[in-house]
Structure formats: structure tokens, C-alpha cells
Design a protein around this motif. Sequence first.
Motif, short mmCIF file in Angstrom:
data_model
loop_
_atom_site.label_atom_id
_atom_site.label_comp_id
_atom_site.label_asym_id
_atom_site.label_seq_id
_atom_site.Cartn_x
_atom_site.Cartn_y
_atom_site.Cartn_z
N SER A 54 -75.72 -12.22 21.95
CA SER A 54 -75.38 -13.59 22.37
C SER A 54 -76.52 -14.18 23.20
O SER A 54 -76.88 -15.35 23.02
CB SER A 54 -74.08 -13.58 23.17
N PHE A 55 -77.10 -13.38 24.08
CA PHE A 55 -78.24 -13.81 24.89
C PHE A 55 -79.41 -14.16 23.98
O PHE A 55 -80.06 -15.20 24.16
CB PHE A 55 -78.61 -12.68 25.86
N GLU A 56 -79.67 -13.31 23.00
CA GLU A 56 -80.77 -13.57 22.06
C GLU A 56 -80.55 -14.86 21.28
O GLU A 56 -81.49 -15.62 21.04
CB GLU A 56 -80.93 -12.39 21.10
N GLU A 57 -79.30 -15.11 20.88
CA GLU A 57 -78.98 -16.35 20.16
C GLU A 57 -79.26 -17.57 21.04
O GLU A 57 -79.85 -18.55 20.58
CB GLU A 57 -77.51 -16.34 19.71
N LEU A 58 -78.85 -17.52 22.28
CA LEU A 58 -79.09 -18.63 23.20
C LEU A 58 -80.59 -18.85 23.38
O LEU A 58 -81.06 -20.00 23.35
CB LEU A 58 -78.42 -18.36 24.55
N GLN A 59 -81.34 -17.78 23.54
CA GLN A 59 -82.78 -17.91 23.74
C GLN A 59 -83.48 -18.44 22.49
O GLN A 59 -84.39 -19.26 22.59
CB GLN A 59 -83.38 -16.55 24.14
N PHE A 69 -70.46 -17.31 17.33
CA PHE A 69 -69.78 -16.12 17.86
C PHE A 69 -68.77 -15.58 16.86
O PHE A 69 -68.71 -14.37 16.61
CB PHE A 69 -69.10 -16.48 19.19
N LYS A 70 -67.99 -16.46 16.25
CA LYS A 70 -67.00 -16.04 15.24
C LYS A 70 -67.67 -15.39 14.03
O LYS A 70 -67.16 -14.43 13.48
CB LYS A 70 -66.16 -17.23 14.78
N GLU A 71 -68.81 -15.93 13.62
CA GLU A 71 -69.52 -15.39 12.46
C GLU A 71 -70.21 -14.06 12.80
O GLU A 71 -70.16 -13.11 12.01
CB GLU A 71 -70.55 -16.39 11.97
N LYS A 78 -61.63 -12.42 17.04
CA LYS A 78 -60.19 -12.41 16.73
C LYS A 78 -59.39 -11.68 17.81
O LYS A 78 -58.34 -12.16 18.25
CB LYS A 78 -59.96 -11.77 15.38
N GLU A 79 -59.86 -10.52 18.25
CA GLU A 79 -59.11 -9.70 19.20
C GLU A 79 -59.27 -10.15 20.65
O GLU A 79 -58.38 -9.94 21.46
CB GLU A 79 -59.54 -8.23 19.08
N ALA A 80 -60.40 -10.74 20.97
CA ALA A 80 -60.68 -11.17 22.36
C ALA A 80 -61.44 -12.49 22.34
O ALA A 80 -62.60 -12.55 22.75
CB ALA A 80 -61.46 -10.10 23.10
N PRO A 81 -60.80 -13.56 21.86
CA PRO A 81 -61.52 -14.84 21.74
C PRO A 81 -62.04 -15.36 23.08
O PRO A 81 -63.02 -16.10 23.12
CB PRO A 81 -60.48 -15.78 21.13
N CYS A 82 -61.40 -14.94 24.18
CA CYS A 82 -61.85 -15.39 25.50
C CYS A 82 -63.19 -14.76 25.89
O CYS A 82 -63.82 -15.20 26.85
CB CYS A 82 -60.79 -15.11 26.55
N SER A 83 -63.66 -13.79 25.14
CA SER A 83 -64.97 -13.22 25.42
C SER A 83 -66.08 -14.26 25.21
O SER A 83 -67.11 -14.21 25.88
CB SER A 83 -65.23 -11.99 24.55
N PHE A 84 -65.85 -15.22 24.31
CA PHE A 84 -66.83 -16.29 24.11
C PHE A 84 -67.02 -17.09 25.40
O PHE A 84 -68.15 -17.29 25.85
CB PHE A 84 -66.41 -17.23 22.97
N THR A 85 -65.92 -17.53 26.02
CA THR A 85 -66.06 -18.31 27.25
C THR A 85 -66.46 -17.44 28.43
O THR A 85 -67.05 -17.94 29.39
CB THR A 85 -64.77 -19.09 27.58
N THR A 86 -66.19 -16.15 28.35
CA THR A 86 -66.66 -15.24 29.40
C THR A 86 -68.18 -15.13 29.35
O THR A 86 -68.86 -15.29 30.37
CB THR A 86 -66.00 -13.86 29.26
N ILE A 87 -68.72 -14.87 28.18
CA ILE A 87 -70.17 -14.77 28.04
C ILE A 87 -70.81 -16.11 28.39
O ILE A 87 -71.78 -16.18 29.16
CB ILE A 87 -70.55 -14.32 26.61
N GLY A 88 -70.27 -17.18 27.85
CA GLY A 88 -70.80 -18.51 28.16
C GLY A 88 -70.68 -18.85 29.63
O GLY A 88 -71.59 -19.47 30.20
N GLY A 89 -69.57 -18.47 30.25
CA GLY A 89 -69.40 -18.71 31.67
C GLY A 89 -70.44 -17.99 32.50
O GLY A 89 -70.92 -18.51 33.51
#
Length: 106
Positions: A54-59, A69-71, A78-89
Motif C-alpha cells: 500500500s505504501f509503494e502504491e501511494l509512492q 486495495f480491493k483489487e 472482504k474480511e477486514a474492509p476497515c483495514s483500508f481506512t486504517t492504512i490510509g489513516g
Amino acid sequence: MSFNEFKQAIVIGLTFDKPNVQSTITKVDSDGFHYSIGQNGNSKKVAYAVLEKSFEELQATNEFSRAWFKEAFPVVAKEAPCSFTTIGGLFQHFDLATYEKAAYKN
């Protein structure tokens, strides 16, 4: 900030904002970290492998989007969708990105 600096800054007790709530790092181990979910003491884990990609994608693209993130991580999404906003946060907490409608941009 390098990925290793970012990873090392994620410590137990770190509180950060997500779009609608705050979350706290509750545990850090060799392959990832746990973050709080809600007020009832539950937590979920983000693997460092997911965090690094995720860090590499942002960079690389200046964006970390929910669609990407879904792709990239369909099972995690699917199992932890809140991980997206956690990483982004966390990206936002360390001034690596700002949140703009389902994406964190730098």
C-alpha cells in the motif's frame, strides 16, 4: 519518509483518525500490527506485507484508493474492509496523504 521509518513509527498506543472514528494501535508483532475497532475492545490486524504494498502504491501513483486495495487484496478487503481506512489513516497521521472520497492522496 521511507517504508522502514513509517513501519517503525507505528507503535502501541498510537492513536490516529479515520474518516468517522479514531483508532489505536493495540499490538505490534513481527509480521504486522493490530488496531482497535470501535469501543468494545475488538481489534483487527494489518500484515506488514499489505502495508508495504500500500505504501509503494501511494509512492508510485500518489494515490491509495479503495478500488486499488480491493483489487490488490481481495481477501483482506472482504474480511477486514476497515483495514483500508486504517492504512490510509496512518498515511494521513504521518502527513503522507490526505483523504479525498475513497482515496488517500499525496
